[in-house]
Design a protein around this motif. Structure first.
Motif, PDB file in Angstrom:
ATOM      1  N   UNK A   1       0.882  -1.209   0.185  1.00  0.00           N
ATOM      2  CA  UNK A   1      -0.011  -0.230   0.428  1.00  0.00           C
ATOM      3  C   UNK A   1       0.763   1.915  -0.001  1.00  0.00           C
ATOM      4  N   UNK A   2       0.189   2.039   0.280  1.00  0.00           N
ATOM      5  CA  UNK A   2       1.331   3.814   0.448  1.00  0.00           C
ATOM      6  C   UNK A   2       1.815   3.905   1.728  1.00  0.00           C
TER       7      UNK A   2
ATOM      8  N   UNK B   1      -5.497  -3.854   4.018  1.00  0.00           N
ATOM      9  CA  UNK B   1      -4.847  -2.881   2.893  1.00  0.00           C
ATOM     10  C   UNK B   1      -5.104  -3.668   1.418  1.00  0.00           C
ATOM     11  N   UNK B   2      -6.021  -2.756   1.118  1.00  0.00           N
ATOM     12  CA  UNK B   2      -6.407  -3.784  -0.423  1.00  0.00           C
ATOM     13  C   UNK B   2      -5.390  -2.691  -1.791  1.00  0.00           C
TER      14      UNK B   2
ATOM     15  N   UNK C   1       3.577   3.901   9.837  1.00  0.00           N
ATOM     16  CA  UNK C   1       3.859   5.353   9.988  1.00  0.00           C
ATOM     17  C   UNK C   1       3.801   5.381  11.543  1.00  0.00           C
ATOM     18  N   UNK C   2       3.822   4.748  12.576  1.00  0.00           N
ATOM     19  CA  UNK C   2       3.955   4.330  13.993  1.00  0.00           C
ATOM     20  C   UNK C   2       4.532   3.318  14.703  1.00  0.00           C
TER      21      UNK C   2
END
Length: 417
Positions: A6-7, A74-75, A29-30
């Motif tokens: 994913x992003x 996530x897709x 991100x975490x």
């Protein structure tokens, strides 16, 4: 080699593989995460992707100290992934392979953790459907619990349900691992919360004994035992703990405890189990089941913790007779539901009775040999007894005839008609 998921996520290193996909060590991100990337053929299944999205809210909302939380789904193109909390430790199967069996206090503490996690899931309307040691993670970073146990967390929630689509799993198929399947699943009934209780009780039995109560041999034989056999007692555990096991391994789903009840009852047992060593029991000897074409796998005895060459420990069984155990920690196995006539093959209750170490198992070759010797001995004794009785009768009769008078002899002769 790193790859983007994913992003927001990057997968860096493969942690393990299973039949549903691959688990990666990733970064988000975490911070660090575990990313379960499902197989490409699953990602290309539009129906499954739709179910994946539908389950998003339920899976993301499941938060509990004994559940590996799903952070994101996530897709993205060909990628279909679950992003989960990273647990720094090992799975319970690895622990069993190392130690063979656990002390009762540690085993009960681990299972109580998982029962509490299941209670939260069931309250949210989520059934795991594939509870087994491979899906139980041990957190090696946290403090130790009763009996030196590590905090246990249940992972892979929702994966069985996602994969179990009508197109992928027809009415003649079932999802799960043979050793841990509840009887109602084998008989084709829909899975409810009670199937998780049955599977978790099977895990507890395995932690205590070193083997599952109905496992070993051909998968069809394993499935039949779930439906036809009663669980054999484990020597050395308390009556209260045994009654809990029996209740949660009941064939009737309604007879089993709920997850919250099981967790509370197990916690109550912990003080009575403190300091108790692992059980000293021998695994039932594998025997070729009646009507099966291949012999069962064998496992080392309690006195031989390492597996001999050519033998495998019993945990889950390979689908192909004679195949090596899968080191990839397969999570889901699809197999045919046995027909009623196969399930009616009869129970072999004595074939799986655990016993104290060194004692012969009823029905084993060693026990049968002893039984044959006893029968031969009894037969010889019976023949000797009959012979002795015959000689005694002949002697008594001869003595009577020798002392009889002609009149006595005449009176003993039947009268002519």
């Amino acid at each position: 080699m790193a790859r983007k998921i994913g992003s927001r996520y990057t997968a860096h290193q493969i942690l393990g593989r299973g039949s549903a996909g691959t688990v990666w060590l990733g970064e988000g991100p975490d911070g660090p995460v575990a990313v379960k990337l499902l197989r490409e053929d699953l990602a290309s299944d539009e129906e499954l992707v739709g179910r994946f999205v539908q389950e998003r809210t339920a899976l993301l909302g499941l938060e509990h100290p004994h559940v590996v939380s799903v952070r994101d789904l996530v897709v993205d193109g060909n990628d279909l992934a679950l992003v989960m909390d990273l647990v720094r430790g090992t799975d319970l199967r690895t622990r069993l392979e190392r130690d063979r069996r656990l002390a009762p206090e540690a085993a009960v503490a681990i299972v109580a953790d998982i029962a509490e996690g299941l209670a939260a899931a069931h309250a949210a309307g989520i059934v795991h459907r594939d509870v087994k040691p491979e899906n139980i993670l041990l957190d090696m970073q946290g403090p130790l619990g009763p009996g030196g146990s590590h905090r246990a967390l249940l992972t892979d929630f929702g994966v069985a349900k996602l994969i179990d689509t009508p197109k992928r799993t027809r009415a003649t198929k079932i999802i799960g691992t043979p050793d841990y399947l509840a009887p109602e699943i084998v008989e084709g009934l829909p899975p409810r919360a009670s199937v998780d209780i049955y599977a978790l009780a099977t895990v507890l039995y395995e932690l205590l004994a070193g083997f599952t109560p109905f496992g070993g041999g051909h998968p069809g034989a394993v499935l039949r035992r779930h439906v036809t056999e009663s669980v054999a007692p484990l020597p050395g555990i308390t009556d209260e703990l045994w009654q809990l096991l029996v209740q949660c391994l009941a064939k009737a789903p309604a007879s089993r405890l709920r997850a919250s009840e099981l967790a509370a009852r197990l916690r109550e047992q912990l003080p009575t189990l403190a300091g108790m060593p692992p059980l000293d029991v021998d695994e039932p000897d594998p025997e070729q089941e009646e009507g099966e074409g291949e012999p069962a796998e064998t496992a080392p005895s309690a006195s031989s913790p390492s597996a001999p060459s050519g033998r495998v420990r019993r945990g889950s069984v390979p689908l192909v007779p004679g195949a090596k155990p899968d080191s990839n920690r397969d999570t889901h196995t699809s197999m045919r539901v046995p027909a009623p006539d196969e399930l009616a093959g009869g129970a072999h209750g004595t074939a799986r009775v655990p016993r104290a170490a060194g004692a012969p198992r009823p029905g084993s070759a060693r026990n049968r040999s002893a039984t044959r010797r006893r029968r031969i001995t009894l037969g010889v004794a019976a023949v000797a007894l009959v012979a002795a009785a015959g000689i005694g009768t002949w002697a008594a009769t001869s003595g009577d005839d020798a002392g009889a008078t002609p009149q006595d002899t005449k009176n003993s002769t039947p009268a002519s008609p």
